[in-house]
Design an enzyme around this catalytic site. Structure first.
Site, PDB file in Angstrom:
ATOM      1  N   PRO A  99       0.818  -1.208   0.000  1.00 39.74           N
ATOM      2  CA  PRO A  99       0.000   0.000   0.000  1.00 39.74           C
ATOM      3  C   PRO A  99       0.856   1.264   0.000  1.00 39.74           C
ATOM      4  O   PRO A  99       1.911   1.305   0.644  1.00 39.74           O
ATOM      5  CB  PRO A  99      -0.828  -0.119   1.283  1.00 39.74           C
ATOM      6  CG  PRO A  99      -0.263  -1.248   2.060  1.00 39.74           C
ATOM      7  CD  PRO A  99       0.627  -2.055   1.182  1.00 39.74           C
ATOM      8  N   GLY A 103       4.127   3.498   5.127  1.00 37.07           N
ATOM      9  CA  GLY A 103       5.295   3.179   5.954  1.00 37.07           C
ATOM     10  C   GLY A 103       5.913   1.837   5.629  1.00 37.07           C
ATOM     11  O   GLY A 103       6.826   1.381   6.310  1.00 37.07           O
ATOM     12  N   LEU A 104       5.414   1.173   4.560  1.00 37.22           N
ATOM     13  CA  LEU A 104       5.937  -0.158   4.233  1.00 37.22           C
ATOM     14  C   LEU A 104       6.927  -0.127   3.058  1.00 37.22           C
ATOM     15  O   LEU A 104       7.277  -1.170   2.508  1.00 37.22           O
ATOM     16  CB  LEU A 104       4.783  -1.120   3.919  1.00 37.22           C
ATOM     17  CG  LEU A 104       3.802  -1.378   5.070  1.00 37.22           C
ATOM     18  CD1 LEU A 104       2.727  -2.365   4.646  1.00 37.22           C
ATOM     19  CD2 LEU A 104       4.529  -1.924   6.302  1.00 37.22           C
ATOM     20  N   GLY A 105       7.337   1.060   2.663  1.00 32.34           N
ATOM     21  CA  GLY A 105       8.388   1.168   1.643  1.00 32.34           C
ATOM     22  C   GLY A 105       7.900   1.003   0.218  1.00 32.34           C
ATOM     23  O   GLY A 105       8.636   0.500  -0.632  1.00 32.34           O
ATOM     24  N   SER A 106       6.670   1.454  -0.071  1.00 30.40           N
ATOM     25  CA  SER A 106       6.142   1.230  -1.431  1.00 30.40           C
ATOM     26  C   SER A 106       6.989   1.962  -2.473  1.00 30.40           C
ATOM     27  O   SER A 106       7.233   1.418  -3.557  1.00 30.40           O
ATOM     28  CB  SER A 106       4.670   1.619  -1.523  1.00 30.40           C
ATOM     29  OG  SER A 106       4.529   3.001  -1.654  1.00 30.40           O
ATOM     30  N   ALA A 108      10.282   2.755  -2.537  1.00 30.13           N
ATOM     31  CA  ALA A 108      11.541   2.042  -2.809  1.00 30.13           C
ATOM     32  C   ALA A 108      11.267   0.672  -3.427  1.00 30.13           C
ATOM     33  O   ALA A 108      12.005   0.211  -4.296  1.00 30.13           O
ATOM     34  CB  ALA A 108      12.357   1.903  -1.521  1.00 30.13           C
ATOM     35  N   ASP A 150      15.258   2.452   3.821  1.00 24.63           N
ATOM     36  CA  ASP A 150      14.229   1.754   3.035  1.00 24.63           C
ATOM     37  C   ASP A 150      14.857   1.057   1.834  1.00 24.63           C
ATOM     38  O   ASP A 150      14.631  -0.141   1.604  1.00 24.63           O
ATOM     39  CB  ASP A 150      13.155   2.731   2.533  1.00 24.63           C
ATOM     40  CG  ASP A 150      12.221   3.178   3.642  1.00 24.63           C
ATOM     41  OD1 ASP A 150      12.552   2.970   4.817  1.00 24.63           O
ATOM     42  OD2 ASP A 150      11.155   3.739   3.325  1.00 24.63           O
TER      43      ASP A 150
HETATM   44  C1  MEV Z   1      10.921   5.715   6.757  1.00 26.57           C
HETATM   45  O1  MEV Z   1      10.630   4.369   6.400  1.00 26.57           O
HETATM   46  C2  MEV Z   1      11.913   5.780   7.874  1.00 26.57           C
HETATM   47  C3  MEV Z   1      12.279   7.173   8.343  1.00 26.57           C
HETATM   48  O2  MEV Z   1      13.229   7.002   9.392  1.00 26.57           O
HETATM   49  C4  MEV Z   1      12.856   8.018   7.249  1.00 26.57           C
HETATM   50  C5  MEV Z   1      14.233   7.515   6.822  1.00 26.57           C
HETATM   51  O3  MEV Z   1      14.972   6.942   7.614  1.00 26.57           O
HETATM   52  O4  MEV Z   1      14.558   7.763   5.644  1.00 26.57           O
HETATM   53  C6  MEV Z   1      11.069   7.887   8.936  1.00 26.57           C
END
Ligand code: MEV
Length: 311
Positions: A99, A103-106, A108, A150
């Site tokens: 998704p 926050g799951l790295g979509s 990258a 990521d």
């Molecule tokens: C994002 O997945 C992680 C953060 O620490 C940003 C980063 O490290 O680039 C919020």
């Protein structure tokens, strides 16, 4: 020729945001959730395009225009440039189970799958070190000031103990452990959250520095537990890491609610994962408790909840 290339999602176990300031962080790939890129060869002279299936978009790629306003086109161009190759006559079909803005790295994940497929379409191989540098440059362009965690965990697809600017440090999982990942369904824009933490830090470094230092210490302690200890001991570290992230203002009501529900349903510890302000939370569970926590999250309104084992 291999026609299908992919890359996994990721979760950050400890150290998000502090990673941007050079503190250690821990991330693991989620191999069951993937971005995929399929090469469909086209007839001679048909040109090179990307079909972003989930966005219902067809994007023609040329080498002469540097279309920096589109991350997919730019990624493809950078791969061709790096490999010194001409655009192939091919369509790369892209789709992702990861998704977006969660926050799951979509970002990258999709760039990595695409870059691998572009290399495949011109009959070349991109080694992981080159690919990691390339995806990091793309992340910097589109996502502000990322630490690089990521792209690193996603390109190498292995658990990492990450310190910005340092060589890759793989992490050995001593005893496998189970997580339930809960999606608030609320978009969390990492670039905005990272920018807001920067403003907070610049306005009051004396107050924010100790928070970042403590998060770094938590990652160091967690590394030892993950490698040689009892994973249950990660639970209080998760809880404390989350409290510190809350003080960095990157939690959200939706995250607090799911974390609370997970703990009430028997999770050992829980925290937000990734940039925050929405997106996903993770809960550490005993294997037999996982479906109960998953069910409780879904009943409480999580858009999605799934179980993964870190090994
Ligand atoms: C994002 O997945 C992680 C953060 O620490 C940003 C980063 O490290 O680039 C919020």
């Amino acid at each position: 020729m291999n026609n299908l290339y992919s890359a996994p999602a990721k979760v950050i176990l400890f150290g998000e945001h502090a990673a941007v300031y050079g503190k250690p962080a821990i991330a693991v790939p989620v191999s069951s959730l993937r971005a995929s890129a399929f090469i469909q060869p086209e007839g001679r002279g048909k040109g090179f395009q990307i079909e972003a299936i989930d966005l219902a978009q067809i994007l023609p790629v040329t080498v002469d225009s540097d279309l920096m306003d589109n991350a997919l086109i730019y990624t493809a161009q950078q791969v061709l440039k790096t490999l010194n190759a001409s655009p192939p006559d091919a369509t790369i079909k892209l789709t992702s189970q990861i998704p977006m803005a969660s926050g799951l790295g979509s970002g990258a994940g999709v760039s990595t799958a695409l870059a691998r497929a572009v290399a495949g379409a011109v009959g070349k191989h991109l080694d992981d070190d080159t690919l990691n540098r390339l995806i990091f440059d793309i992340e910097k362009l589109y996502h502000g000031t990322p630490s690089g965690i990521d792209n690193t965990v996603i390109v190498y697809e292995r658990p990492v103990y990450f310190i910005k600017g340092m060589p890759l440090q793989p992490l050995t999982i001593g005893t496998p452990f189970t997580l339930v990942i809960g999606d608030t369904g609320e978009a969390g824009i990492t670039r905005v959250a990272v920018g807001d933490v920067r403003k907070l830090y610049d306005a009051n470094p004396a107050q924010i520095s100790p928070i970042l230092d403590e998060i770094g210490d938590i990652s160091m302690r967690a590394k030892i537990i993950i490698e040689t200890g009892n994973p249950d001991d990660l639970a209080p570290l998760m809880t404390r890491n989350h409290e510190l992230l809350r003080r960095l203002t990157v939690s959200a009501d939706s995250l607090e609610k799911l974390i609370d529900i997970a703990i009430r349903a028997g999770a050992l510890g829980a925290k937000l994962s990734g940039g925050g302000r929405g997106g996903n939370m993770i809960a550490l569970v005993h294997r037999q408790q996982a479906p109960i926590v998953q069910e409780a999250l879904l009943r409480a309104g999580a858009k999605n909840a799934f179980i993964t084992t870190v090994r």
